[in-house]
Design a protein around this motif. Structure first.
Motif, short mmCIF file in Angstrom:
data_model
loop_
_atom_site.label_atom_id
_atom_site.label_comp_id
_atom_site.label_asym_id
_atom_site.label_seq_id
_atom_site.Cartn_x
_atom_site.Cartn_y
_atom_site.Cartn_z
N PRO A 56 0.29 -1.05 0.09
CA PRO A 56 0.07 -0.27 -0.11
C PRO A 56 0.31 1.12 0.01
O PRO A 56 0.39 2.75 -0.27
N LEU A 57 2.18 1.15 0.40
CA LEU A 57 3.03 2.56 0.09
C LEU A 57 3.70 2.47 -0.93
O LEU A 57 3.75 3.51 -1.04
N GLY A 58 3.23 2.24 -2.10
CA GLY A 58 4.18 1.63 -3.33
C GLY A 58 5.29 2.32 -3.59
O GLY A 58 5.76 3.02 -4.45
N GLN A 59 6.07 1.02 -2.55
CA GLN A 59 7.45 1.23 -2.37
C GLN A 59 8.04 0.15 -2.97
O GLN A 59 7.58 -1.13 -3.28
N ILE A 60 8.98 0.21 -3.94
CA ILE A 60 10.20 -1.16 -4.34
C ILE A 60 11.26 -1.12 -3.23
O ILE A 60 11.65 -0.15 -2.58
N PRO A 61 11.62 -2.70 -2.95
CA PRO A 61 11.18 -3.60 -3.19
C PRO A 61 10.01 -4.54 -3.13
O PRO A 61 10.25 -4.40 -2.09
N VAL A 62 9.77 -5.26 -3.95
CA VAL A 62 7.96 -6.07 -2.84
C VAL A 62 8.88 -7.52 -3.39
O VAL A 62 9.40 -7.99 -4.26
N LEU A 63 8.34 -8.55 -2.50
CA LEU A 63 9.05 -9.51 -2.49
C LEU A 63 7.78 -10.42 -2.62
O LEU A 63 6.70 -10.40 -1.49
N GLN A 64 7.74 -11.99 -3.45
CA GLN A 64 6.70 -12.34 -3.15
C GLN A 64 6.95 -14.26 -3.20
O GLN A 64 8.00 -14.01 -4.28
N ASP A 65 7.05 -14.08 -1.97
CA ASP A 65 7.13 -15.99 -2.01
C ASP A 65 6.03 -16.88 -2.23
O ASP A 65 5.35 -17.07 -1.02
N GLY A 66 5.83 -17.46 -3.08
CA GLY A 66 4.51 -18.00 -3.10
C GLY A 66 3.68 -16.59 -3.11
O GLY A 66 3.27 -16.23 -3.70
N ASP A 67 2.66 -17.95 -1.48
CA ASP A 67 2.22 -16.55 -0.80
C ASP A 67 2.05 -15.69 -0.38
O ASP A 67 0.94 -14.62 -0.20
N LEU A 68 3.33 -15.59 0.13
CA LEU A 68 3.52 -14.47 1.42
C LEU A 68 4.47 -13.22 0.12
O LEU A 68 5.01 -13.59 -0.12
N VAL A 69 3.48 -11.58 0.66
CA VAL A 69 4.29 -10.79 0.32
C VAL A 69 5.17 -9.59 1.33
O VAL A 69 4.83 -10.22 2.45
N GLN A 70 6.11 -10.16 1.25
CA GLN A 70 7.01 -9.52 1.90
C GLN A 70 7.78 -7.66 1.37
O GLN A 70 8.18 -7.64 0.81
N SER A 71 7.80 -6.81 2.03
CA SER A 71 8.22 -5.37 1.53
C SER A 71 8.94 -4.84 2.31
O SER A 71 9.48 -5.46 3.60
N ASP A 72 9.98 -4.26 2.02
CA ASP A 72 11.15 -3.25 2.78
C ASP A 72 12.18 -3.81 2.47
O ASP A 72 12.30 -5.00 3.06
N SER A 73 13.09 -3.39 2.25
CA SER A 73 14.52 -3.90 1.47
C SER A 73 14.89 -4.72 2.67
O SER A 73 15.78 -5.91 2.30
N ASN A 74 15.14 -3.73 3.81
CA ASN A 74 15.95 -4.84 4.92
C ASN A 74 15.19 -6.07 5.77
O ASN A 74 15.78 -6.66 5.73
N ALA A 75 13.78 -6.11 5.39
CA ALA A 75 12.71 -6.60 5.74
C ALA A 75 13.46 -8.65 5.24
O ALA A 75 13.23 -9.34 5.81
N ILE A 76 13.15 -7.74 3.64
CA ILE A 76 13.53 -8.83 3.24
C ILE A 76 14.83 -9.44 2.76
O ILE A 76 14.80 -11.02 3.35
N LEU A 77 15.91 -9.10 3.61
CA LEU A 77 17.28 -9.23 3.18
C LEU A 77 16.88 -10.04 4.83
O LEU A 77 17.67 -11.32 4.55
N VAL A 78 15.87 -10.30 6.48
CA VAL A 78 16.00 -10.65 7.21
C VAL A 78 15.26 -12.13 6.86
O VAL A 78 15.41 -12.96 7.25
N TYR A 79 14.54 -12.02 6.40
CA TYR A 79 13.65 -12.98 5.27
C TYR A 79 14.01 -14.41 4.61
O TYR A 79 14.36 -15.28 5.45
N LEU A 80 14.68 -13.70 3.62
CA LEU A 80 15.42 -14.52 2.59
C LEU A 80 16.35 -14.82 3.66
O LEU A 80 16.69 -16.92 3.49
N ALA A 81 17.07 -14.08 4.74
CA ALA A 81 18.30 -15.50 4.76
C ALA A 81 17.83 -16.12 6.24
O ALA A 81 18.52 -17.45 6.45
N GLY A 82 17.08 -15.64 6.70
CA GLY A 82 16.30 -16.66 7.79
C GLY A 82 15.81 -17.93 7.24
O GLY A 82 15.81 -19.04 7.83
#
Length: 212
Positions: A56-82
């Motif tokens: 809803p903030l209209g910002q990139i990046p956005v990651l889709q992993d199947g049905d999961l949607v994750q935004s915010d670049s640092n949050a995505i880094l933590v998600y992918l690594a974990g």
């Protein structure tokens, strides 16, 4: 430091190749050996209802992993690594390392974003903001990182972590915002160490401003 988890990931990254926020995600995806689709998301796409349903903030990046949607670049880094490399050393091994990594994620989202990243946006795309102020903050931030890296190979631990990936892209491309790196040999050596990681992919270079 490849992925230590067998994966059937269904990953789609929405962003722009010239965005450092997006490049840090592309970098980790390549370092982990994770296949993904890249979907360009220029301004008109980010304003669309379809994209706003993802973020809803209209910002990139956005990651889709199947049905999961994750935004915010640092949050995505933590998600992918974990999720895909929990034993790969990218996240903190103990509370002290975790805190050190979080500190650098915060620096990437503040001093680096408002310093070298902002100067680059102003120089390359005539973005909003005060160029002199952004360049001055960039120089102060680089001086701080130069001192921090004295006797260190990486920012938060003795190995590369998501902290290094979060900070790399905009520091490596600081000259595109008129911020030279010549006075920061420890920073330049650290950039080379990140670039030597197996699977590293660069962010496309842009023309330097005339005064850089």
């Amino acid at each position: 430091m490849a992925s230590s988890v067998a994966t059937t990931a269904d990953l789609t990254l929405h962003g722009l190749h010239l965005s450092g926020h997006c490049h840090k995600i592309e970098l980790l995806l390549h370092l982990l050996g994770l296949p993904y689709r890249f979907v360009d998301a220029p301004a008109e796409v980010r304003a669309s209802a379809g994209f706003r349903a993802l973020n809803p903030l209209g910002q990139i990046p956005v990651l889709q992993d199947g049905d999961l949607v994750q935004s915010d670049s640092n949050a995505i880094l933590v998600y992918l690594a974990g999720r895909y490399a929990p034993d790969g050393g990218w996240l903190g091994a103990d509370p002290v390392e975790a805190a050190a990594i979080q500190r650098w994620l915060s620096i990437s989202a503040n001093e680096i974003k408002h310093g070298p990243a902002a100067a680059r946006v102003i120089c390359l795309w005539n973005g909003p903001g005060d160029l002199a102020q952004a360049q001055a903050l960039a120089q102060r931030t680089l001086a701080f990182i130069e001192q921090h890296l004295a006797g260190r190979d990486f920012l938060a631990a003795a190995r590369p972590t998501v902290a290094d990936l979060a900070c790399y892209s905009y520091l490596a491309h600081a000259p595109e915002g008129g911020v030279a790196l010549a006075a920061y040999p420890a920073v330049r050596a650290w950039l080379r160490r990140v670039e030597a990681l197996p699977g590293f992919v660069p962010m496309p270079r842009s023309a330097l401003p005339a005064a850089a």
